[in-house]
Design a protein around this motif. Structure first.
Motif, mmCIF file in Angstrom:
data_model
loop_
_atom_site.group_PDB
_atom_site.id
_atom_site.type_symbol
_atom_site.label_atom_id
_atom_site.label_comp_id
_atom_site.label_asym_id
_atom_site.label_seq_id
_atom_site.Cartn_x
_atom_site.Cartn_y
_atom_site.Cartn_z
ATOM 1 N N ALA A 1 0.658 -1.242 0.287
ATOM 2 C CA ALA A 1 0.214 0.197 -0.433
ATOM 3 C C ALA A 1 1.241 1.270 -0.271
ATOM 4 O O ALA A 1 0.506 2.064 -1.068
ATOM 5 N N GLY A 2 2.027 1.320 -0.069
ATOM 6 C CA GLY A 2 3.284 1.931 0.510
ATOM 7 C C GLY A 2 3.873 2.717 -1.130
ATOM 8 O O GLY A 2 3.926 4.005 -0.504
ATOM 9 N N PHE A 3 3.166 2.051 -2.273
ATOM 10 C CA PHE A 3 3.070 2.700 -3.321
ATOM 11 C C PHE A 3 2.174 3.213 -3.422
ATOM 12 O O PHE A 3 2.671 3.892 -4.773
ATOM 13 N N VAL A 4 1.335 2.837 -3.213
ATOM 14 C CA VAL A 4 0.208 3.822 -3.540
ATOM 15 C C VAL A 4 0.053 5.443 -2.796
ATOM 16 O O VAL A 4 -1.184 5.926 -2.977
ATOM 17 N N LEU A 5 -0.511 4.417 -1.609
ATOM 18 C CA LEU A 5 -0.764 5.101 -0.416
ATOM 19 C C LEU A 5 0.557 6.566 0.762
ATOM 20 O O LEU A 5 1.434 6.173 0.411
ATOM 21 N N PRO A 6 -0.372 7.640 0.711
ATOM 22 C CA PRO A 6 0.388 8.440 1.612
ATOM 23 C C PRO A 6 1.614 7.763 2.464
ATOM 24 O O PRO A 6 0.790 7.325 3.376
ATOM 25 N N LEU A 7 2.399 8.268 2.961
ATOM 26 C CA LEU A 7 3.112 7.690 3.913
ATOM 27 C C LEU A 7 3.099 8.718 5.413
ATOM 28 O O LEU A 7 2.793 8.197 6.575
ATOM 29 N N TRP A 8 3.192 9.740 5.056
ATOM 30 C CA TRP A 8 3.183 10.849 6.148
ATOM 31 C C TRP A 8 1.618 12.029 5.595
ATOM 32 O O TRP A 8 2.007 12.072 4.493
ATOM 33 N N ARG A 9 1.770 12.784 6.374
ATOM 34 C CA ARG A 9 1.244 13.999 6.657
ATOM 35 C C ARG A 9 1.596 14.573 7.312
ATOM 36 O O ARG A 9 1.706 14.877 8.290
ATOM 37 N N VAL A 10 1.847 16.015 6.498
ATOM 38 C CA VAL A 10 1.798 17.465 7.417
ATOM 39 C C VAL A 10 1.335 18.467 7.383
ATOM 40 O O VAL A 10 0.396 18.949 6.211
ATOM 41 N N ASP A 11 0.206 18.767 8.051
ATOM 42 C CA ASP A 11 -0.818 19.826 8.264
ATOM 43 C C ASP A 11 -0.190 21.128 8.570
ATOM 44 O O ASP A 11 0.425 21.013 10.000
ATOM 45 N N LEU A 12 -0.941 22.318 8.055
ATOM 46 C CA LEU A 12 -0.222 23.672 8.928
ATOM 47 C C LEU A 12 -1.816 24.680 8.402
ATOM 48 O O LEU A 12 -2.771 24.433 7.686
ATOM 49 N N VAL A 13 -2.091 25.032 10.055
ATOM 50 C CA VAL A 13 -3.247 25.558 10.122
ATOM 51 C C VAL A 13 -2.894 26.555 10.538
ATOM 52 O O VAL A 13 -2.451 27.214 11.570
ATOM 53 N N ALA A 14 -3.480 27.933 10.352
ATOM 54 C CA ALA A 14 -3.157 29.359 10.481
ATOM 55 C C ALA A 14 -4.387 30.923 10.491
ATOM 56 O O ALA A 14 -5.602 29.432 9.549
ATOM 57 N N PRO A 15 -4.673 30.996 10.919
ATOM 58 C CA PRO A 15 -5.564 32.061 11.318
ATOM 59 C C PRO A 15 -6.623 32.404 9.993
ATOM 60 O O PRO A 15 -7.571 32.626 8.953
ATOM 61 N N ALA B 1 2.143 23.294 13.280
ATOM 62 C CA ALA B 1 2.063 22.446 12.126
ATOM 63 C C ALA B 1 1.704 21.089 13.317
ATOM 64 O O ALA B 1 2.321 20.737 13.897
ATOM 65 N N THR B 2 1.198 20.566 12.580
ATOM 66 C CA THR B 2 0.970 19.099 13.231
ATOM 67 C C THR B 2 1.632 17.579 11.603
ATOM 68 O O THR B 2 1.149 17.902 10.957
ATOM 69 N N SER B 3 2.287 16.710 12.226
ATOM 70 C CA SER B 3 3.015 15.306 11.010
ATOM 71 C C SER B 3 2.377 14.532 11.827
ATOM 72 O O SER B 3 2.654 14.213 13.183
ATOM 73 N N TRP B 4 2.197 13.651 11.237
ATOM 74 C CA TRP B 4 1.517 12.526 11.906
ATOM 75 C C TRP B 4 1.978 11.374 10.624
ATOM 76 O O TRP B 4 1.754 11.531 8.769
ATOM 77 N N PRO B 5 1.571 10.319 10.538
ATOM 78 C CA PRO B 5 1.322 9.230 9.638
ATOM 79 C C PRO B 5 0.328 9.618 8.948
ATOM 80 O O PRO B 5 -1.024 9.598 9.582
ATOM 81 N N ALA B 6 0.184 8.623 7.599
ATOM 82 C CA ALA B 6 -0.749 9.236 6.410
ATOM 83 C C ALA B 6 -1.426 7.736 7.115
ATOM 84 O O ALA B 6 -0.881 6.596 7.580
ATOM 85 N N SER B 7 -2.256 7.194 5.680
ATOM 86 C CA SER B 7 -2.813 6.300 5.641
ATOM 87 C C SER B 7 -2.576 4.785 5.504
ATOM 88 O O SER B 7 -1.619 3.971 5.694
ATOM 89 N N GLY B 8 -0.729 5.602 4.306
ATOM 90 C CA GLY B 8 0.458 4.018 3.915
ATOM 91 C C GLY B 8 1.200 4.296 5.338
ATOM 92 O O GLY B 8 1.456 2.979 5.177
ATOM 93 N N GLY B 9 1.475 4.797 5.478
ATOM 94 C CA GLY B 9 2.055 5.344 7.358
ATOM 95 C C GLY B 9 1.528 4.219 7.968
ATOM 96 O O GLY B 9 2.235 3.831 8.694
ATOM 97 N N TRP B 10 -0.114 4.097 8.160
ATOM 98 C CA TRP B 10 -0.133 3.825 9.226
ATOM 99 C C TRP B 10 0.001 1.974 8.764
ATOM 100 O O TRP B 10 -0.217 1.001 9.783
ATOM 101 N N LEU B 11 -0.339 1.576 8.049
ATOM 102 C CA LEU B 11 -0.358 0.439 7.329
ATOM 103 C C LEU B 11 0.394 -0.044 7.664
ATOM 104 O O LEU B 11 0.913 -1.520 7.719
ATOM 105 N N LEU B 12 2.047 0.764 6.923
ATOM 106 C CA LEU B 12 3.554 -0.311 7.872
ATOM 107 C C LEU B 12 3.085 -0.198 9.092
ATOM 108 O O LEU B 12 4.178 -0.834 9.855
ATOM 109 N N VAL B 13 2.397 0.947 10.020
ATOM 110 C CA VAL B 13 2.874 0.540 11.201
ATOM 111 C C VAL B 13 2.077 -0.869 12.146
ATOM 112 O O VAL B 13 2.435 -1.821 12.996
ATOM 113 N N ILE B 14 0.828 -1.141 10.562
ATOM 114 C CA ILE B 14 0.310 -2.394 11.087
ATOM 115 C C ILE B 14 0.973 -3.637 11.223
ATOM 116 O O ILE B 14 1.430 -4.524 11.388
#
Lengths: 199, 670
Positions: free
Chosen positions: A18-32, A162-175
């Motif tokens: 799944a790591g070939f197609v799904l993103p591994l990691w995600r960084v979100d940035l939120v500001a006013p 800034a929030t950094s967290w595994p994305a769907s492919g990353g979670w599958l790697l964790v599993i």
């Protein structure tokens, strides 16, 4: 290796695909100014915006602090990573096929090393972007301020959270990692009970 | 013939009108329309960060624009310039948008908008487009509701005052145009006293269902009366349109008196499906005319104005079955069709009843040939043969009627300043509420469609004396919001409006809000002078014309300093906004520019033409507060005397390097 452990390793190999197609990691940035958020997805071979223009917008904002543009084509790791993942998947299938506990142990150690190296590389990448600022052209200069995104979790960087967290492919790697751990545990736990089943 | 009132002359009506106004002026004003104000406040309060339930599009009347408001809060969200130049965003000032205001008379910078019409699918508002008429120089515009921008304008030939317009058919096949002022067709130098002989009316059907392809499908020449308002049939009456008219006296001066003589004028029932048949049978002729079609291309975002040289036209009498006249008391204004498509309600401005025609009775009357005569070959039906009923003594000066889809109609009364709710079928008045003051149109979201969403009603008032803080001789115009969800209408809110809103449309926000374009994709831009990055900027000279291709991005222009411009040159600043992010326009203005400024949306290219008159150094800057360093977003243009040897150069904000020369003229697309 018990049959169940071999199945677990094979399933882990498939999840890793799944790591070939799904993103591994995600960084979100939120500001006013960005209630809808800006975000980056790190895939095995590239970095893209969560929304089509997000990476472009992040790069444009980063010019205020003198950060280098994030250019996926200029990040060499993104060129090796698909091959590394491919080798891991194929070798995991090989481990499942062979069913040898020793091979599993060696493979698990290698897998762990690769994951650790990957996380270290990602941290280093964040460190370099966050510290290697062009003080000549930076518009906003705050003494001692650096802009390294968190490896995992949230951090306030000026007006952005800034929030950094595994994305769907990353979670599958964790599993997958968890499955491999269970496989190792099963292999060693069952060994004294039925040694004949261990090749 | 039935009997009617009463007003022999307008003087009578005038006395009543004055008396009514006087009575209101003297009356003690209720502070909240009789409702506990806390309840009303709660009903219209939209908490910070929350959205309104409806978008309301209100014509700007003599400002030539459309005001977009949220309901129920009454908060103004946007002004969409349509027929008028708009200094705020450069509409009608930039080279790309000027052609939108071109007409067969040349550049017309203003008009008078009256009746917005939302596009429909199956008799329901669908939120794709909004159409609106220009009353003065006859035109119809289409506004795209993914951008809230005017994208198309079609001029109407042989029209004088495009008032009965642009009501729409239930699947957006056509919008209509009916002339308010009959004029010589074709227009020519004739004595005005020849009105009866030489002046004609026209009713046009404009193809509306494809952007960029508005065109007159057919134009019917009708007797020289004043055509006023219209509404398309729906359901069983789909295929018909009903137009009100006045001045069947064919007066040409002092219409106030001379056009108020006849006890009855007409509602014209026009069968457009029959006309389509006549057109196919070759009964329309392409008659020479000259009018323009203006359209903004989606990818270049440049407006083009093209002249059309003929119009498919026919005389009403040459297409039998195309049109019938329904006698209607006195100078009818609104002609409104209820959601079932059966009833046509006419508002006789000077009548003391509201006459309601029945579509099914009309069809039977046509089949039975229940005619009382004909005018220029157009059959006139008998009043009693089409009449469904009359609302007796409803008020003074009925104008417009909207519907709630629950069997009730709401009619505005200009003279008695009130809204009257009455029941279709029984014609009983069930409720009335005052308006403050002199209400014109009413609007219920979807109130002219087959599916009204009748939670609220908006009354648009012409006079607001004593309702707001005074502001000199001219006071604000105003809308009033009523809750009509229960048996009794309740006034909830007054809110000021721009210009003089005539009619309005409102639609559930969910049908529009998620379709919004947030920016224009730079990669898709086919603008002839686009710079897709700072590397593509450039400066070049073609004789006395200097093209400057610039970019704007937070927080600089590139180039930001320009030298080598000479007195006598015309400078064209082609500014591309490189942002690809929502809500980040950049502005562009140059000191002493005699036209206006640019407001450039992300990914868009806009051109400001500037002709400097004196040598000197001219600052230029971004006018829209774009970022923390907006004030730094500036530059200079050096203007030298004619014949100067200063080389043409532009300097980027990234360093002192000179720019490459732009290729002369528009960039070629691959």
């Amino acid at each position: 290796m018990p049959k169940s452990a071999r199945i677990l390793v094979a399933v882990a190999a498939l999840l890793m695909c799944a790591g070939f197609v799904l993103p591994l990691w995600r960084v979100d940035l939120v500001a006013p100014q960005y209630p809808e958020g800006l975000g980056m997805l790190i895939r095995v071979n590239t970095v893209v915006g969560v929304k089509e223009q997000d990476l472009n917008s992040i790069n444009n904002l980063n010019h205020y602090i003198g950060m280098k543009r994030i250019e996926p084509d200029a990040i060499p790791e993104l060129k090796y990573m698909p091959a590394i993942l491919g080798v891991l998947v194929v070798s995991a299938l090989g481990v499942a096929a062979l069913g040898k506990r020793g091979v599993l142990s060696a493979w698990t150690a290698a897998f762990g090393a690769v994951l650790a190296a990957g996380l270290y590389d990602y941290w280093k990448w964040g460190y370099e972007y966050g510290h290697d600022l062009d003080v000549e052209t930076a518009i906003i200069k705050i003494p001692d301020m650096t802009y390294q995104p968190p490896l995992i979790g949230s951090k306030q960087l000026l007006n952005f959270t800034a929030t950094s967290w595994p994305a769907s492919g990353g979670w599958l790697l964790v599993i997958a990692t968890a499955l491999v751990a269970v496989a190792v545990w099963q292999s060693y736990r069952r060994a004294p009970i039925s040694p004949d089943r261990v090749a | 013939m039935a009997t009617f009132p009463k007003f022999r002359t307008l003087a009578g009506a005038g006395v009543i009108a004055s008396a009514a106004l006087l009575a209101f002026a003297c009356a003690k004003r209720p502070s909240s329309g009789g409702l506990i104000s806390a309840d009303a406040a709660k009903a219209v309060y939209v908490a910070p960060g929350q959205y309104d339930e409806f978008y309301a599009f209100m014509s700007g009347g003599f400002n030539g624009q459309i005001g977009v408001y949220g309901l129920p809060s009454g908060r103004r969200l946007k002004t969409i310039p349509v027929f008028s130049q708009y200094p705020e965003n450069g509409y009608g000032y930039s080279e790309e948008t000027k052609p939108m205001l071109n007409t067969s008379y040349g550049f017309v910078p203003w008009d008078d908008t009256h009746h917005p019409a939302l596009s429909q699918t199956n008799g329901e508002d669908d939120g794709r487009w909004l159409f609106i008429n220009a009353n003065n120089t006859p035109r119809i515009a289409r506004i795209d509701l993914t951008r809230f921008e005017t994208e198309e304008i079609l001029e109407i030939p042989n029209a004088g005052g495009n008032h009965g317009s642009p009501y729409i058919t239930q699947n957006s096949e056509y919008v209509m145009s009916a002339t308010r002022f009959s004029v010589p067709v074709p227009n020519s130098d004739v004595p005005i006293s020849d009105f009866k002989k030489r002046f004609k009316g026209q009713i046009s059907f404009i193809r509306a269902d494809q952007p960029g392809k508005m065109a007159i499908a057919f134009q019917m020449i009708v007797p020289g009366f004043n055509y006023d308002l219209a509404r398309a049939g729906k359901g069983p009456s789909n295929g018909w349109v009903f137009f009100s008219m006045y001045n069947t006296e064919q007066a040409n001066s002092l219409l106030e008196v001379n056009a108020s003589q006849n006890d009855k004028d007409f509602v014209a029932a026009v069968n457009w499906k029959a006309i389509e048949g006549c057109a196919k049978a070759g009964k329309t002729k392409n008659v020479a005319a000259s009018y323009v079609h203006n359209f903004t291309d989606e990818f270049t975002r440049v407006a083009k104005s093209e002249t059309v040289t003929s119009v498919p036209q026919f005389e009403a009498k040459d297409c039998p079955g195309a049109i019938y006249f329904l006698p209607t008391p006195k100078s009818p204004h609104g002609a409104d069709v209820d959601p079932t498509g059966e009833y046509i309600v006419a508002g006789g401005k000077l009548a003391s009843v509201i006459p309601v025609h029945s579509f099914s009775k009309m069809i039977k009357a046509i089949e039975a040939k229940a005619f009382e005569g004909n005018i220029d070959g157009i059959p006139v039906l008998k009043y009693d043969a089409t009449l469904a009923g009359e609302v007796k003594n409803p008020g003074l000066g009925p104008l417009h009627t909207e519907f709630d889809g629950k069997g009730y109609a709401y009619t505005s009364f200009f003279i008695s300043s009130e809204v009257v709710k009455w029941k279709l079928g029984t014609w009983e008045v069930v409720d009335r509420v005052p308006t403050y003051y002199s209400v014109g149109h009413l609007m219920i979201p979807g109130g002219g469609t087959m599916k009204p969403n009748a939670k609220y009603m908006v009354a648009m008032d012409k006079i607001t004396k004593d309702r707001y803080l005074p502001t000199g001789p001219e006071l604000t115009q105003s809308a009033q919001l009523y809750d009509i969800s229960g048996d009794k209408m309740k006034l909830l809110l007054d809110f000021p409006t721009e210009g003089e809103p005539h009619y309005a449309q409102a639609i559930e926000a969910k049908k529009i809000k998620d379709k919004q374009i947030k920016f224009f994709k730079l990669a898709d831009s086919k603008a002839p002078h686009v710079s897709r990055s700072e590397k593509e900027t450039g400066i070049s000279r073609e004789g006395k014309k200097v093209h400057v291709r610039m970019t704007a991005i937070r927080s600089h222009f590139s180039p930001d300093n320009i030298e080598g411009v000479q007195v006598g040159d015309t400078v064209l600043f082609h500014v591309t906004n490189l942002e690809q992010d929502w809500d980040v326009p950049h502005g562009f203005a140059v000191m002493g520019a005699t036209n206006g400024e640019l407001l450039i949306m992300p990914g868009e290219t806009r051109t400001l033409q500037w002709t400097p008159k004196k040598p000197g150094v001219y600052p230029m800057y971004c006018t829209d507060f774009c970022s923390a360093l907006h004030q730094e977003m500036q530059g200079y243009v050096r203007v030298s005397p004619a014949g100067s040897s200063v080389a043409l150069s532009g300097v980027t904000s990234r360093g002192p390097q000179s720019l490459p020369k732009a290729e002369a003229g528009p960039k070629q697309q691959q």
